[in-house]
Write a protein that holds these residues in place. Structure first.
Motif, short mmCIF file in Angstrom:
data_model
loop_
_atom_site.label_atom_id
_atom_site.label_comp_id
_atom_site.label_asym_id
_atom_site.label_seq_id
_atom_site.Cartn_x
_atom_site.Cartn_y
_atom_site.Cartn_z
N MET A 1 0.89 -1.32 -0.20
CA MET A 1 -0.26 0.04 0.06
C MET A 1 1.10 1.18 -0.13
N SER A 2 0.54 2.29 -1.04
CA SER A 2 1.40 3.26 -1.07
C SER A 2 1.00 4.36 0.42
N ALA A 3 2.21 4.90 0.99
CA ALA A 3 2.09 5.61 1.91
C ALA A 3 1.55 7.12 1.59
N HIS A 4 1.65 7.27 0.18
CA HIS A 4 0.84 8.57 -0.25
C HIS A 4 -0.25 8.51 -0.93
N ARG A 5 -0.97 7.32 -0.86
CA ARG A 5 -2.33 7.30 -1.43
C ARG A 5 -3.29 8.23 -0.82
N ARG A 6 -4.54 8.69 -1.38
CA ARG A 6 -5.48 9.41 -1.31
C ARG A 6 -6.17 8.85 0.28
N GLN A 7 -6.23 9.93 1.06
CA GLN A 7 -6.59 9.52 2.31
C GLN A 7 -8.20 9.34 2.57
N ILE A 8 -8.75 8.31 3.43
CA ILE A 8 -10.04 8.15 3.93
C ILE A 8 -10.57 9.54 4.27
N TYR A 9 -11.84 9.84 3.72
CA TYR A 9 -12.45 11.28 4.48
C TYR A 9 -13.38 10.51 5.71
N PHE A 10 -12.88 10.91 6.79
CA PHE A 10 -13.84 10.86 7.97
C PHE A 10 -14.77 11.99 8.32
N ARG A 11 -16.03 11.75 8.49
CA ARG A 11 -16.77 13.12 8.52
C ARG A 11 -17.48 12.81 9.97
N PRO A 12 -16.88 13.31 11.42
CA PRO A 12 -17.44 12.94 12.40
C PRO A 12 -18.58 13.50 12.76
N ASN A 13 -19.21 14.66 12.13
CA ASN A 13 -20.25 15.52 12.51
C ASN A 13 -21.42 14.90 11.79
N VAL A 14 -21.55 13.78 11.24
CA VAL A 14 -22.80 13.36 10.73
C VAL A 14 -23.79 12.40 11.51
N ALA A 15 -23.13 12.04 12.91
CA ALA A 15 -23.57 11.22 13.72
C ALA A 15 -25.45 11.50 14.13
N ASP A 429 10.97 8.24 -23.54
CA ASP A 429 11.85 7.80 -22.56
C ASP A 429 10.83 7.42 -21.34
N LEU A 430 10.23 6.09 -21.57
CA LEU A 430 9.21 5.71 -20.35
C LEU A 430 10.03 5.73 -18.79
N ALA A 431 11.30 5.41 -18.99
CA ALA A 431 11.99 5.51 -17.63
C ALA A 431 12.01 6.96 -17.03
N GLY A 432 12.17 8.03 -18.07
CA GLY A 432 12.34 9.55 -17.62
C GLY A 432 10.79 9.67 -17.07
N VAL A 433 9.70 9.22 -17.78
CA VAL A 433 8.25 9.46 -17.19
C VAL A 433 8.46 8.88 -15.84
N ALA A 434 8.66 7.73 -15.62
CA ALA A 434 8.64 6.90 -14.42
C ALA A 434 9.22 7.92 -13.28
N GLN A 435 10.44 8.19 -13.44
CA GLN A 435 11.24 9.16 -12.41
C GLN A 435 10.43 10.41 -12.29
N SER A 436 10.12 10.91 -13.12
CA SER A 436 9.33 12.13 -13.03
C SER A 436 7.96 12.04 -12.17
N MET A 437 7.22 10.77 -12.38
CA MET A 437 6.23 10.55 -11.40
C MET A 437 6.54 10.44 -10.12
N VAL A 438 7.52 9.96 -9.76
CA VAL A 438 7.91 9.68 -8.57
C VAL A 438 8.52 10.99 -7.84
N SER A 439 9.00 11.86 -8.63
CA SER A 439 9.66 13.06 -8.32
C SER A 439 8.40 13.88 -7.73
N LEU A 440 6.97 13.82 -8.09
CA LEU A 440 6.00 14.59 -7.64
C LEU A 440 5.76 14.13 -6.16
N LEU A 441 6.28 12.98 -5.60
CA LEU A 441 6.16 12.79 -4.42
C LEU A 441 6.71 13.51 -3.33
#
Length: 448
Positions: A1-15, A429-441
């Motif tokens: 599991m990625s540590a950078h993944r989109r987080q779950i959105y908890f909404r505590p005021n719905v109760a 350069d697909l390797a370059g694309v991959a490196q660019s993707m990771v650099s966004l993190l």
């Protein structure tokens, strides 16, 4: 599991939110249809033990009135109510009376679909012996179109998205005497029929109540997939009623997270989606009638990748349950939830499995953040798709879809990259694309 993944959105005021519950009129109607039977509520005891909770139950809609989805519940009740409203019939009319009245007024049914809703509308037209015309977006494959046409409907493939197909179907229905749009998403000027379709979905929820009653057990959470939000609207309206008051969790594809993003911003806004194997959830706009209810009543909102949905399909298969990616999405969401926040040991979860087993392409994992691993995936995607009839470059669309899914999995902003890739992806350069993707993190490195 990625540590950078989109987080779950908890909404505590719905109760404290509560909604009046729908009546069971739709269920009584469904019980009159040929071959009606409640769908099974299946315990997943091993998963419950693994997660440390009291129970996990799957409401499996793989065979609903002979169709592989819950959609017929809404399409049938929505069609019934719409024809009754358009003719001189009363609410206690029989199916033969409904059919005769529809034929006398030359009523024809129209709908837009990613698959199951359109097939359900076509099924109702066949049952009533009237015409149906179903519009599908460009992403719908020929096998799915064949299933719809197999119900006797005329199928029209459009060049745009699901939202575009809805507008085409609406305009066409309005232009033809006797035309009736049977659509499960509401928009300005079109609210009544979607509300009846939502009432139809509640039959499944009344069945769940009865099935838990037989077990002397009460659920504390329900997990529902979300497309345009109509099923989720039915779920919130039912389970936030004073007699229930249980938590509602929604799940969407990473690449079609229209509800999730709207909940986070507090504003319902359309978005462009990227192709997903969760076809029925590939929607870019929340239904106008569903939005205010979901905004107030959803406790937890999550998104998942295609690979996580596929993994959930395989898990359910190991338990003897045949499900497609949309149906298995609720399993993936529950696993994700428990990895983020352990549940109380007394929790009893209902997972809505909205469709039966169907074919789909095996997706690639978007969780990897190793440049070498990403580069190998991009190369594999390119080589397996380079003979495809893309309008830009062979394999470009599939590579671009993977990149978009990888970015959406991490809630990173994406833009069309066709102009960058150009017309010769094989030399890019697909390797370059991959490196660019990771650099966004790594924000300090900037965007490459």
């Amino acid at each position: 599991m990625s540590a950078h993944r989109r987080q779950i959105y908890f909404r505590p005021n719905v109760a404290q939110y509560s909604q009046p519950q729908h009546s069971n009129a739709a269920l009584k109607f469904h019980e009159t249809l040929p071959d009606y039977n409640p769908t099974p509520l299946i315990p997943l005891d091993d998963l419950a033990r693994e997660l440390g909770i009291t129970g996990v139950y799957v409401k499996h809609e793989g065979d609903r009135l002979g169709l592989p989805s819950f959609k017929i519940l809404g399409a049938s009740w929505g069609t019934f109510r719409a024809i009754v409203d358009k003719t001189n019939l009363t609410i206690d009319a029989s199916l033969p009376e409904l059919s005769n009245a529809a034929k006398e007024q030359s009523i024809a049914l129209f709908a837009a679909t990613d698959g199951n809703h359109g097939r359900a509308v076509a099924f109702m037209a066949k049952l009533l012996q009237i015409r149906a015309k179903i519009y599908v977006p460009a992403s719908v494959d020929e096998a799915t179109q064949a299933l719809i046409s197999g119900e006797g409907a005329e199928v029209v493939a459009t060049s745009g998205s699901y939202d575009d197909a809805v507008q085409v179907a609406s305009r066409t229905a309005d232009s033809i005497p006797g035309g009736l749009l049977i659509q499960d998403t509401a928009f300005d000027g079109y609210e009544e029929i979607p509300s009846w379709i939502i009432e139809g979905y509640t039959a499944m929820l009344h069945e769940i109540d009865s099935q838990f009653g037989e077990r002397n057990l009460r659920p504390t959470m329900v997990v529902t997939p979300v497309g345009v939000g109509s099923l989720a609207q039915a779920v919130v309206s039912h389970y936030k009623a004073p007699e229930h008051r249980i938590d509602v969790m929604t799940v969407e594809p990473d690449t079609a997270a229209c509800l999730h993003k709207s909940l986070r911003t507090g504003k319902c806004a359309p978005l462009s989606t990227t192709r997903t194997i969760m076809n029925g959830l590939d929607c870019g706009t929340v239904s106008s009638t569903a939005w205010p209810i979901l905004r107030e009543g959803v406790d937890i909102s999550a998104t998942i990748s295609d690979f996580e949905a596929h993994d959930a399909v395989q898990y359910l298969k190991s338990q003897g349950i045949g499900a497609g990616p949309c149906g298995a999405a609720s399993v993936a969401a529950l696993r994700l939830l428990c990895s983020a926040r352990p549940l109380d040991s007394n929790t009893v979860v209902v997972l809505l499995c909205t469709e039966g087993l169907r074919p789909y392409p095996t997706p690639f994992d978007v969780s990897t953040e190793d440049p070498g691993g990403i580069s190998r995936i991009l190369q594999q995607i390119y080589l397996s798709n380079k003979s495809s009839p893309d309008t830009t470059a062979p394999g470009y669309t599939s590579v671009a879809n993977y990149i978009a899914a990888w970015l959406e999995h991490r809630a990173l902003e994406k833009h069309e990259i066709g102009a960058v890739l150009g017309s010769n992806l094989g030399n890019f350069d697909l390797a370059g694309v991959a490196q660019s993707m990771v650099s966004l993190l790594c924000p300090k490195k900037g965007v490459v």
